[in-house]
Design an enzyme around this catalytic site. Structure first.
Site, PDB file in Angstrom:
ATOM      1  N   HIS A 174      -7.870  28.296  15.270  1.00 49.03           N
ATOM      2  CA  HIS A 174      -6.860  28.669  14.268  1.00 49.03           C
ATOM      3  C   HIS A 174      -6.901  30.159  13.985  1.00 49.03           C
ATOM      4  O   HIS A 174      -7.852  30.862  14.342  1.00 49.03           O
ATOM      5  CB  HIS A 174      -7.097  27.896  12.959  1.00 49.03           C
ATOM      6  CG  HIS A 174      -8.362  28.307  12.263  1.00 49.03           C
ATOM      7  ND1 HIS A 174      -9.613  27.989  12.736  1.00 49.03           N
ATOM      8  CD2 HIS A 174      -8.570  29.028  11.138  1.00 49.03           C
ATOM      9  CE1 HIS A 174     -10.530  28.492  11.937  1.00 49.03           C
ATOM     10  NE2 HIS A 174      -9.925  29.132  10.957  1.00 49.03           N
ATOM     11  N   ASP A 185      -6.550  32.429  10.495  1.00 53.54           N
ATOM     12  CA  ASP A 185      -6.635  32.119   9.061  1.00 53.54           C
ATOM     13  C   ASP A 185      -5.283  32.246   8.366  1.00 53.54           C
ATOM     14  O   ASP A 185      -4.600  33.273   8.486  1.00 53.54           O
ATOM     15  CB  ASP A 185      -7.659  33.040   8.374  1.00 53.54           C
ATOM     16  CG  ASP A 185      -9.078  32.726   8.822  1.00 53.54           C
ATOM     17  OD1 ASP A 185      -9.380  31.543   9.070  1.00 53.54           O
ATOM     18  OD2 ASP A 185      -9.883  33.666   8.945  1.00 53.54           O
ATOM     19  N   HIS A 189      -9.798  31.689  16.254  1.00 49.23           N
ATOM     20  CA  HIS A 189     -11.240  31.460  16.299  1.00 49.23           C
ATOM     21  C   HIS A 189     -11.556  29.999  16.018  1.00 49.23           C
ATOM     22  O   HIS A 189     -10.719  29.246  15.507  1.00 49.23           O
ATOM     23  CB  HIS A 189     -11.976  32.395  15.326  1.00 49.23           C
ATOM     24  CG  HIS A 189     -11.600  32.208  13.890  1.00 49.23           C
ATOM     25  ND1 HIS A 189     -10.430  32.682  13.354  1.00 49.23           N
ATOM     26  CD2 HIS A 189     -12.250  31.585  12.862  1.00 49.23           C
ATOM     27  CE1 HIS A 189     -10.360  32.363  12.077  1.00 49.23           C
ATOM     28  NE2 HIS A 189     -11.454  31.683  11.744  1.00 49.23           N
ATOM     29  N   ARG A 229     -17.260  34.719   3.212  1.00 48.06           N
ATOM     30  CA  ARG A 229     -16.002  35.194   3.832  1.00 48.06           C
ATOM     31  C   ARG A 229     -15.093  35.860   2.813  1.00 48.06           C
ATOM     32  O   ARG A 229     -14.818  35.297   1.755  1.00 48.06           O
ATOM     33  CB  ARG A 229     -15.259  34.037   4.485  1.00 48.06           C
ATOM     34  CG  ARG A 229     -14.094  34.523   5.349  1.00 48.06           C
ATOM     35  CD  ARG A 229     -13.378  33.380   6.019  1.00 48.06           C
ATOM     36  NE  ARG A 229     -12.146  33.075   5.316  1.00 48.06           N
ATOM     37  CZ  ARG A 229     -11.346  32.051   5.620  1.00 48.06           C
ATOM     38  NH1 ARG A 229     -11.672  31.228   6.601  1.00 48.06           N
ATOM     39  NH2 ARG A 229     -10.249  31.837   4.941  1.00 48.06           N
TER      40      ARG A 229
HETATM   41  C1  SIN Z   1     -13.864  30.267   9.501  1.00 45.15           C
HETATM   42  O1  SIN Z   1     -13.027  29.704  10.225  1.00 45.15           O
HETATM   43  O2  SIN Z   1     -13.552  31.076   8.647  1.00 45.15           O
HETATM   44  C2  SIN Z   1     -15.350  29.924   9.651  1.00 45.15           C
HETATM   45  C3  SIN Z   1     -15.910  30.430  10.930  1.00 45.15           C
HETATM   46  C4  SIN Z   1     -17.357  30.044  11.065  1.00 45.15           C
HETATM   47  O3  SIN Z   1     -17.922  29.408  10.177  1.00 45.15           O
HETATM   48  O4  SIN Z   1     -17.947  30.358  12.094  1.00 45.15           O
END
Ligand code: SIN
Length: 289
Positions: free
Chosen positions: A102, A104, A256, A271
């Site tokens: 995805h 974000d 990612h 994050r």
């Molecule tokens: C995310 O998608 O923000 C998390 C990525 C992760 O935990 O590696």
């Protein structure tokens, strides 16, 4: 500051950066340019507080406050806890964040510009994050396929993903009010990067559900083809986290996926998510010209 490539097509490491101190204008601009050029920027061995992460991230843009308020950092609501740890039997963060490809907040009218993830507690095994360059994925498409993409859009739908998670029992179903707050949105299948003007494929299996300009069967087949192209191993970089890693990624340019780790091993990261603008497609600029 030195910028070292981590992959032949994208992703780099910035060496000689200390995010616990405010960067001077020159260093900040170098770092920002490296982020925009490389799409993923790793800064290792950082020791920073939530306030320092927020202060640094804010220089890249206004920050999003995640709707899942129970998973925000108690001292800094701009920080979402990505964590499988529990306190008093309750999860302290989003344990299953991003276990699918995805970008974000691609399901919003104005998807996120980028995200900054800072490693606090890491598991012994697993826990890697995969990134795929949507610039490189686009560049590798056959010219006829690139031509076909012009003017097409994709529907991005958070409700679709939430329903899958609710059926799997990993998240509660969305309330009607939550669903109404994130209606499906349409974005161009190819977007031009705000800063560099480079085209990028803008689809992801997490949230992109259909191409409204095509009949359903054709839309499904075309999306499957685009999803496969977007995660070809040639365009992916695997990040193996080390303590103190800060990773910035550009949601306009990469998708990612969190690979997950054994449930009995703790993993907690902080994050911050930077607000972005409505994506602009190649056809829109051609029309405006
Ligand atoms: C995310 O998608 O923000 C998390 C990525 C992760 O935990 O590696």
């Amino acid at each position: 500051m030195e910028i070292r490539a981590l992959h032949p097509l994208f992703a780099a490491e910035a060496v000689g950066v200390d995010l616990s101190q405010p960067l001077d204008e020159g260093d900040f601009n170098t770092l920002k340019a490296a982020f925009e050029q490389n799409s993923v920027l790793v800064i290792r061995r950082q020791e920073i507080t939530p306030a320092q992460q927020v202060a640094f991230s804010r220089r890249l843009g206004e920050l999003e406050i995640h709707v899942l308020r129970q998973f925000l950092h108690p001292d800094a609501p701009e920080i979402l806890l990505v964590s499988n740890e529990k306190r008093d039997g309750k999860p302290i963060g989003l344990g299953d964040a991003g276990h699918y490809w995805h970008s974000d907040l691609s399901y919003k009218e104005e998807p996120s510009l980028g995200s900054a993830l800072y490693a606090r507690v890491l598991p012994r095994d697993g826990g890697d994050t995969l990134f795929a360059s949507m610039h490189a994925a686009y560049d590798r498409l056959e010219p006829a396929l690139r031509e076909r993409l012009i003017g097409l859009t994709g529907v991005h739908d958070y409700g679709y993903r939430s329903d899958i998670q609710a059926r799997a029992g990993t998240r509660p179903p969305l309330t009607e009010a939550q669903r109404a707050a994130v209606p499906p949105v349409e974005h161009p299948l190819v977007r031009l990067h705000d800063a560099t003007g480079r085209p990028a494929l803008f689809v992801n299996e997490g949230f992109t559900t259909r191409i409204p300009e095509l009949p359903p069967a054709e839309s499904d087949a075309f999306l499957r083809q685009l999803f496969a192209a977007s995660v070809d191993p040639a365009v992916t970089y695997r990040h193996h986290w080390q303590p103190g890693d800060m990773v910035l990624w550009d949601n306009r340019a990469v998708i990612h996926l969190a690979t997950g780790c054994p449930e009995d091993q703790a993993r907690t990261l902080h994050r911050t998510t930077i607000k972005g603008a409505r994506p602009v497609g190649a056809a829109q600029t051609a029309r405006a010209a």
